[in-house]
Design a protein around this motif. Structure first.
Motif, PDB file in Angstrom:
ATOM      1  N   THR A   3       0.860  -1.171   0.000  1.00 22.20           N
ATOM      2  CA  THR A   3       0.000   0.000   0.000  1.00 22.20           C
ATOM      3  C   THR A   3       0.901   1.227   0.000  1.00 22.20           C
ATOM      4  N   ILE A   4       0.602   2.168  -0.873  1.00 23.49           N
ATOM      5  CA  ILE A   4       1.391   3.395  -0.945  1.00 23.49           C
ATOM      6  C   ILE A   4       0.577   4.517  -0.317  1.00 23.49           C
ATOM      7  N   ARG A   5       1.230   5.242   0.569  1.00 26.85           N
ATOM      8  CA  ARG A   5       0.568   6.361   1.249  1.00 26.85           C
ATOM      9  C   ARG A   5       1.593   7.450   1.546  1.00 26.85           C
ATOM     10  N   GLN A   6       1.081   8.623   1.869  1.00 25.55           N
ATOM     11  CA  GLN A   6       1.955   9.740   2.210  1.00 25.55           C
ATOM     12  C   GLN A   6       2.615   9.486   3.569  1.00 25.55           C
ATOM     13  N   LEU A   7       3.852   9.939   3.692  1.00 25.00           N
ATOM     14  CA  LEU A   7       4.604   9.820   4.935  1.00 25.00           C
ATOM     15  C   LEU A   7       3.867  10.524   6.060  1.00 25.00           C
ATOM     16  N   GLN A   8       3.823   9.874   7.211  1.00 25.03           N
ATOM     17  CA  GLN A   8       3.305  10.491   8.429  1.00 25.03           C
ATOM     18  C   GLN A   8       4.500  10.805   9.322  1.00 25.03           C
ATOM     19  N   HIS A   9       4.339  11.784  10.186  1.00 26.61           N
ATOM     20  CA  HIS A   9       5.423  12.218  11.073  1.00 26.61           C
ATOM     21  C   HIS A   9       6.065  11.030  11.802  1.00 26.61           C
ATOM     22  N   ALA A  10       5.241  10.104  12.284  1.00 26.34           N
ATOM     23  CA  ALA A  10       5.736   8.961  13.057  1.00 26.34           C
ATOM     24  C   ALA A  10       6.506   7.951  12.209  1.00 26.34           C
ATOM     25  N   ASP A  11       6.442   8.075  10.874  1.00 23.46           N
ATOM     26  CA  ASP A  11       7.149   7.146   9.979  1.00 23.46           C
ATOM     27  C   ASP A  11       8.633   7.461   9.852  1.00 23.46           C
ATOM     28  N   ALA A  12       9.049   8.644  10.251  1.00 26.19           N
ATOM     29  CA  ALA A  12      10.429   9.091  10.012  1.00 26.19           C
ATOM     30  C   ALA A  12      11.482   8.125  10.549  1.00 26.19           C
ATOM     31  N   PRO A  13      11.349   7.575  11.770  1.00 25.29           N
ATOM     32  CA  PRO A  13      12.377   6.635  12.232  1.00 25.29           C
ATOM     33  C   PRO A  13      12.480   5.387  11.342  1.00 25.29           C
ATOM     34  N   GLU A  45      16.343  10.831  10.914  1.00 26.41           N
ATOM     35  CA  GLU A  45      14.909  11.040  11.175  1.00 26.41           C
ATOM     36  C   GLU A  45      14.554  12.512  11.015  1.00 26.41           C
ATOM     37  N   HIS A  46      15.378  13.376  11.589  1.00 27.36           N
ATOM     38  CA  HIS A  46      15.130  14.817  11.508  1.00 27.36           C
ATOM     39  C   HIS A  46      15.103  15.276  10.053  1.00 27.36           C
ATOM     40  N   ARG A  47      16.056  14.811   9.264  1.00 29.49           N
ATOM     41  CA  ARG A  47      16.145  15.201   7.852  1.00 29.49           C
ATOM     42  C   ARG A  47      14.931  14.695   7.072  1.00 29.49           C
ATOM     43  N   ILE A  48      14.471  13.492   7.351  1.00 32.57           N
ATOM     44  CA  ILE A  48      13.291  12.944   6.675  1.00 32.57           C
ATOM     45  C   ILE A  48      12.086  13.842   6.962  1.00 32.57           C
ATOM     46  N   ARG A  49      11.906  14.212   8.220  1.00 32.64           N
ATOM     47  CA  ARG A  49      10.786  15.091   8.585  1.00 32.64           C
ATOM     48  C   ARG A  49      10.914  16.458   7.906  1.00 32.64           C
ATOM     49  N   GLU A  50      12.126  16.967   7.854  1.00 36.22           N
ATOM     50  CA  GLU A  50      12.356  18.262   7.219  1.00 36.22           C
ATOM     51  C   GLU A  50      12.066  18.184   5.722  1.00 36.22           C
ATOM     52  N   LEU A  51      12.514  17.129   5.073  1.00 34.38           N
ATOM     53  CA  LEU A  51      12.250  16.967   3.642  1.00 34.38           C
ATOM     54  C   LEU A  51      10.756  16.900   3.361  1.00 34.38           C
ATOM     55  N   ALA A  52      10.008  16.284   4.264  1.00 42.42           N
ATOM     56  CA  ALA A  52       8.560  16.142   4.080  1.00 42.42           C
ATOM     57  C   ALA A  52       7.836  17.488   4.144  1.00 42.42           C
ATOM     58  N   THR A  53       8.496  18.520   4.627  1.00 42.74           N
ATOM     59  CA  THR A  53       7.881  19.850   4.618  1.00 42.74           C
ATOM     60  C   THR A  53       8.096  20.544   3.275  1.00 42.74           C
ATOM     61  N   ARG A  54       9.028  20.022   2.470  1.00 44.30           N
ATOM     62  CA  ARG A  54       9.353  20.641   1.179  1.00 44.30           C
ATOM     63  C   ARG A  54       8.989  19.782  -0.018  1.00 44.30           C
ATOM     64  N   ARG A  55       8.780  18.510   0.207  1.00 41.76           N
ATOM     65  CA  ARG A  55       8.473  17.557  -0.873  1.00 41.76           C
ATOM     66  C   ARG A  55       7.313  16.675  -0.442  1.00 41.76           C
ATOM     67  N   GLU A  56       6.747  16.004  -1.423  1.00 41.71           N
ATOM     68  CA  GLU A  56       5.787  14.952  -1.101  1.00 41.71           C
ATOM     69  C   GLU A  56       6.602  13.682  -0.882  1.00 41.71           C
ATOM     70  N   VAL A  57       6.474  13.083   0.273  1.00 42.56           N
ATOM     71  CA  VAL A  57       7.212  11.863   0.601  1.00 42.56           C
ATOM     72  C   VAL A  57       6.188  10.746   0.787  1.00 42.56           C
ATOM     73  N   PHE A  58       6.453   9.618   0.140  1.00 40.80           N
ATOM     74  CA  PHE A  58       5.554   8.475   0.192  1.00 40.80           C
ATOM     75  C   PHE A  58       6.279   7.261   0.734  1.00 40.80           C
ATOM     76  N   VAL A  59       5.506   6.372   1.337  1.00 42.43           N
ATOM     77  CA  VAL A  59       6.035   5.095   1.797  1.00 42.43           C
ATOM     78  C   VAL A  59       5.195   3.976   1.201  1.00 42.43           C
ATOM     79  N   ALA A  60       5.827   2.820   1.052  1.00 38.74           N
ATOM     80  CA  ALA A  60       5.130   1.591   0.664  1.00 38.74           C
ATOM     81  C   ALA A  60       5.114   0.709   1.896  1.00 38.74           C
TER      82      ALA A  60
END
Length: 148
Positions: A3-13, A45-60
């Motif tokens: 399932t593909i969905r947008q990154l949630q804050h808790a997904d960063a780790p 983790e911090h960088r992933i969260r920061e990138l998600a404020t500038r890009r659309e980040v998705f997870v599978a």
């Protein structure tokens, strides 16, 4: 299938751990240890969260997070698939997902910078080489794919 969905804050780790594992287990075949360490230090983790404020980040997801990709318009970034999920179409599904979003946003092509490790993957998806550049993370292939 995942399932593909947008990154949630808790997904960063989990995403940071996935990227680090891919870098250490797969990309390390193509890059020296110092570059792998630099890449791992970049994708915290911090960088992933920061990138998600500038890009659309998705997870599978398939029994946990098994892949990630991000996009900014028609530019692809941070594409990684867990080694245990490789060859199951997850990378292709992630790419087709963001390509479809780009088409709906009016773009006629996608571009990405690919590591030596991922270069052949993008070729299999129909991306063609535009140029190569040297970066702080080593050789980077710039590829492009026209969208339907």
């Amino acid at each position: 299938m995942a399932t593909i969905r947008q990154l949630q804050h808790a997904d960063a780790p989990a995403v940071a751990a996935l990227i680090e594992r891919c870098l250490r287990e797969v990309n390390s075949r193509d890059y020296p240890a110092e570059i792998i360490e630099r890449m791992c230090a970049h994708f915290t983790e911090h960088r992933i969260r920061e990138l998600a404020t500038r890009r659309e980040v998705f997870v599978a997801e398939a029994d946990g997070i098994v892949g990630t990709v991000s996009r900014d318009g028609n530019k692809v970034y941070t594409m990684f698939v867990h080694l245990r999920a490789a060859g199951r179409g997850i990378g292709r599904a992630l790419m087709r997902h963001i390509e479809a979003l780009a088409v709906s946003d009016g773009y006629d092509h996608m571009e990405t910078g690919a590591s030596i490790t991922a270069h052949a993957f993008y070729h299999r998806l129909g991306y063609v080489d535009v140029r190569s550049t040297d970066t702080d993370f080593g050789l980077n292939h710039i590829l492009r794919r026209n969208l339907p």
